[in-house]
Design a protein around this motif. Structure first.
Motif, PDB file in Angstrom:
ATOM      1  N   SER A  85      13.251 -11.681  -4.190  1.00 29.19           N
ATOM      2  CA  SER A  85      12.986 -11.138  -5.520  1.00 29.19           C
ATOM      3  C   SER A  85      12.246  -9.805  -5.462  1.00 29.19           C
ATOM      4  O   SER A  85      12.152  -9.094  -6.472  1.00 29.19           O
ATOM      5  CB  SER A  85      12.164 -12.131  -6.346  1.00 29.19           C
ATOM      6  N   HIS A  88      12.459  -4.864  -6.894  1.00 28.23           N
ATOM      7  CA  HIS A  88      12.310  -4.139  -8.149  1.00 28.23           C
ATOM      8  C   HIS A  88      12.018  -2.664  -7.865  1.00 28.23           C
ATOM      9  O   HIS A  88      11.729  -2.277  -6.730  1.00 28.23           O
ATOM     10  CB  HIS A  88      11.179  -4.735  -8.986  1.00 28.23           C
ATOM     11  N   GLU A  90       9.395  -1.259  -8.604  1.00 29.32           N
ATOM     12  CA  GLU A  90       8.012  -1.217  -8.126  1.00 29.32           C
ATOM     13  C   GLU A  90       7.947  -1.357  -6.599  1.00 29.32           C
ATOM     14  O   GLU A  90       7.138  -0.699  -5.943  1.00 29.32           O
ATOM     15  CB  GLU A  90       7.194  -2.316  -8.801  1.00 29.32           C
ATOM     16  N   THR A 230      18.333  -6.687 -10.539  1.00 27.99           N
ATOM     17  CA  THR A 230      16.870  -6.648 -10.534  1.00 27.99           C
ATOM     18  C   THR A 230      16.361  -5.307 -11.039  1.00 27.99           C
ATOM     19  O   THR A 230      15.424  -5.248 -11.844  1.00 27.99           O
ATOM     20  CB  THR A 230      16.336  -6.924  -9.118  1.00 27.99           C
ATOM     21  N   THR A 231      16.968  -4.230 -10.588  1.00 33.41           N
ATOM     22  CA  THR A 231      16.511  -2.916 -11.042  1.00 33.41           C
ATOM     23  C   THR A 231      16.887  -2.653 -12.497  1.00 33.41           C
ATOM     24  O   THR A 231      16.288  -1.788 -13.143  1.00 33.41           O
ATOM     25  CB  THR A 231      17.086  -1.802 -10.151  1.00 33.41           C
ATOM     26  N   GLU A 233      16.084  -4.359 -14.824  1.00 31.78           N
ATOM     27  CA  GLU A 233      14.935  -4.799 -15.612  1.00 31.78           C
ATOM     28  C   GLU A 233      13.892  -3.693 -15.786  1.00 31.78           C
ATOM     29  O   GLU A 233      12.931  -3.853 -16.539  1.00 31.78           O
ATOM     30  CB  GLU A 233      14.278  -6.005 -14.937  1.00 31.78           C
ATOM     31  N   HIS A 234      14.081  -2.576 -15.074  1.00 30.03           N
ATOM     32  CA  HIS A 234      13.092  -1.497 -15.128  1.00 30.03           C
ATOM     33  C   HIS A 234      13.111  -0.804 -16.481  1.00 30.03           C
ATOM     34  O   HIS A 234      14.114  -0.212 -16.876  1.00 30.03           O
ATOM     35  CB  HIS A 234      13.368  -0.476 -14.019  1.00 30.03           C
TER      36      HIS A 234
END
Length: 303
Positions: A85, A88, A90, A230-231, A233-234
């Protein structure tokens, strides 16, 4: 120390391993294998899962720019994180800082392409002391999936719904698609077809484009789509805290990062410049000399 390796039709690149904060081993690279480039250093936050071959002008011996970059987690020789996970934006910021530290770079201009623009802006927002400028090509500072399909005039909420669900479908189908993708014969003819598809427009160097496509297809489809989801969600980066020079370069026919959204972001940053070229998401491959000239002008402005 970086080790040199000849790959494809371009000059020597140098590769080295870098450990990120969570222990993930990254494969970093530079175009300055011999340490002889007399020019400013640019840290490249590249497109998701892409390679050096997507920036052909930066691979020319006389490009005048020392480039340092890395492959995303689980792509191009970088390891997947122990916790899947941790992919991201981050975490990509942490990776970028680790690469900068490994190369002894205290502060630098960040160049971003595609999802790398998200990384560059997030890094500048969280660590302004490490950034002297932002050169953003075909990417937006957050909420990227909502800007996709812009040339088709798809409303933002619908565009996000369609593209996220498409990525989710490919993730589930990935184990079956990956063996097929890896066996595709990608040469000059295949590159020519792709570059006349509308998704990509004609390029001046088919050999380089074929290499870029082959490198991209080496990543398992299911892992790439995991990264993409996942990205996605940025959220948008707050632009009020961006105090360094910024330049945006957009492609009019970009299906993956809307030009209008890039122009809007530029308008919200004091002194930011915006240039729109008749190209697609792959504008740095379609018009490498033009994009490189814009980068050099930006570096002059910063320095």
């Amino acid at each position: 120390m970086p080790t040199a390796a000849k790959t494809g039709p371009t000059p020597t690149l140098a590769y080295c391993d870098v450990l990120s904060d969570d222990g993930t081993r990254l494969r970093a690279w530079t175009n300055d294998a011999e340490g002889v480039i007399d020019g400013p250093t640019v840290v490249l936050c590249n497109g998701l899962g892409t390679s050096a071959w997507t920036w052909p002008a930066l691979l020319e011996p006389d490009c005048g720019v020392r480039v340092v970059s890395w492959y995303h987690r689980g792509t191009g020789g970088s390891d997947r994180p122990a916790d899947p996970s941790r992919v991201h934006i981050e975490e990509f910021v942490e990776d970028g800082l680790s690469v900068m530290d490994a190369f002894g770079i205290d502060r630098a201009v960040l160049a971003g392409w595609s999802m790398g623009v998200n990384t560059a802006f997030e890094l500048a927002f969280r660590h302004p002391e490490r950034v002297t400028g932002l050169f953003a090509v075909a990417g937006v500072p957050g909420d990227t999936f909502a800007t996709m399909l812009a040339p088709l005039r798809v409303p933002r909420p619908v565009a996000r719904l369609l593209t996220v669900n498409f990525a989710r479908t490919l993730k589930y189908a990935g184990r079956g698609l990956t063996p097929i993708a890896r066996r595709l014969p990608v040469g000059r003819k295949a590159a020519a077809v792709v570059s006349h598809s509308g998704f990509m427009l004609p390029v001046p160097d088919l050999d380089n484009t074929a290499t870029a496509i082959r490198e991209f297809l080496a990543t398992p489809v299911e892992w790439y789509m995991h990264l993409a989801l996942t990205t996605s969600e940025h959220a948008r980066v707050s632009l009020s805290g961006i105090r360094v020079p910024v330049a945006f370069v957009a492609g009019t026919y970009d299906l993956l990062a809307g030009a209008r959204d890039m122009a809007s972001a530029a308008a919200r940053i004091d002194g930011a410049t915006y240039v729109e070229l008749r190209g697609s998401h792959f504008i740095a491959m379609e018009q490498p000399d033009v994009v490189h000239d814009l980068l050099l002008r930006f570096l002059d402005r910063v320095g």
